[in-house]
Scaffold this motif. Structure first.
Motif, PDB file in Angstrom:
ATOM      1  N   ILE A  19      59.495  58.877  72.214  1.00 13.42           N
ATOM      2  CA  ILE A  19      60.190  57.649  71.808  1.00 13.42           C
ATOM      3  C   ILE A  19      59.267  56.777  70.961  1.00 13.42           C
ATOM      4  O   ILE A  19      59.702  56.198  69.955  1.00 13.42           O
ATOM      5  CB  ILE A  19      60.751  56.905  73.032  1.00 13.42           C
ATOM      6  N   LEU A  20      57.994  56.712  71.307  1.00 13.99           N
ATOM      7  CA  LEU A  20      57.049  55.973  70.470  1.00 13.99           C
ATOM      8  C   LEU A  20      56.966  56.601  69.078  1.00 13.99           C
ATOM      9  O   LEU A  20      56.895  55.887  68.073  1.00 13.99           O
ATOM     10  CB  LEU A  20      55.666  55.933  71.126  1.00 13.99           C
ATOM     11  N   ASN A  21      57.000  57.907  69.008  1.00 13.32           N
ATOM     12  CA  ASN A  21      56.967  58.613  67.725  1.00 13.32           C
ATOM     13  C   ASN A  21      58.167  58.221  66.860  1.00 13.32           C
ATOM     14  O   ASN A  21      58.018  57.914  65.683  1.00 13.32           O
ATOM     15  CB  ASN A  21      56.933  60.125  67.952  1.00 13.32           C
ATOM     16  N   VAL A  22      59.356  58.226  67.456  1.00 19.70           N
ATOM     17  CA  VAL A  22      60.577  57.892  66.710  1.00 19.70           C
ATOM     18  C   VAL A  22      60.515  56.466  66.180  1.00 19.70           C
ATOM     19  O   VAL A  22      60.843  56.209  65.017  1.00 19.70           O
ATOM     20  CB  VAL A  22      61.829  58.082  67.595  1.00 19.70           C
ATOM     21  N   TRP A  23      60.091  55.522  67.015  1.00 21.95           N
ATOM     22  CA  TRP A  23      60.175  54.101  66.647  1.00 21.95           C
ATOM     23  C   TRP A  23      58.957  53.586  65.893  1.00 21.95           C
ATOM     24  O   TRP A  23      59.079  52.640  65.124  1.00 21.95           O
ATOM     25  CB  TRP A  23      60.432  53.254  67.886  1.00 21.95           C
ATOM     26  N   LEU A  24      57.786  54.184  66.096  1.00 21.59           N
ATOM     27  CA  LEU A  24      56.579  53.666  65.458  1.00 21.59           C
ATOM     28  C   LEU A  24      56.041  54.547  64.329  1.00 21.59           C
ATOM     29  O   LEU A  24      55.439  54.035  63.385  1.00 21.59           O
ATOM     30  CB  LEU A  24      55.473  53.453  66.501  1.00 21.59           C
ATOM     31  N   VAL A  25      56.233  55.847  64.432  1.00 18.73           N
ATOM     32  CA  VAL A  25      55.677  56.760  63.434  1.00 18.73           C
ATOM     33  C   VAL A  25      56.718  57.177  62.398  1.00 18.73           C
ATOM     34  O   VAL A  25      56.417  57.249  61.208  1.00 18.73           O
ATOM     35  CB  VAL A  25      55.057  58.010  64.118  1.00 18.73           C
ATOM     36  N   GLN A  26      57.955  57.415  62.838  1.00 16.14           N
ATOM     37  CA  GLN A  26      58.969  57.959  61.936  1.00 16.14           C
ATOM     38  C   GLN A  26      60.218  57.093  61.752  1.00 16.14           C
ATOM     39  O   GLN A  26      61.292  57.631  61.515  1.00 16.14           O
ATOM     40  CB  GLN A  26      59.410  59.328  62.451  1.00 16.14           C
TER      41      GLN A  26
END
Length: 125
Positions: A19-26
């Motif tokens: 979820i951090l990847n979806v919202w912060l990275v991508q």
């Protein structure tokens, strides 16, 4: 530690980091999972008929709850709050995909993460 403790940690890591990847990275990367034909998270919320402000509120909640879920690896008392909150938000994601009549495959990530959060809550109880 028992096997369920290791399973809990693995599930928390998968959900939290994803979820951090979806919202912060991508957030600005087009993926096949985005609602409608959206290329970014903000566009996805627009497809759902939701405001940019609401997108930022949901993003803040998802990032905060994901961080809490990761922190719950060490502070177990946070588990229920984090997994329940994320489960509720993920259910909302699934409902939005259904609302705009997205193909079912677009709901797969939210459904998997919802199920993982339910498993986390049950295993931690």
């Amino acid at each position: 530690m028992e096997i369920t403790d290791y399973i809990l940690i693995i599930l928390k890591l998968i959900v939290g980091i994803s979820i951090l990847n979806v919202w912060l990275v991508q957030p600005n990367k087009a993926t096949k999972w985005r609602g409608g034909n959206a290329k970014t998270i903000v566009e996805e919320f627009e497809v759902y008929g939701l405001s940019k402000t609401f997108c930022y509120v949901i993003g803040f909640l998802k990032v905060s709850l994901s961080l809490l879920l990761l922190a719950s690896i060490w502070f177990e008392s946070l588990t229920g709050y984090a997994s329940s909150g994320l489960a509720l938000l993920l259910l909302g994601s699934i409902i939005m995909h259904i609302k705009i009549k997205d193909p079912m495959y677009k709901s797969v990530p939210a459904t998997l993460f919802l199920l993982m959060n339910i498993a986390i809550a049950l295993l931690a109880a």
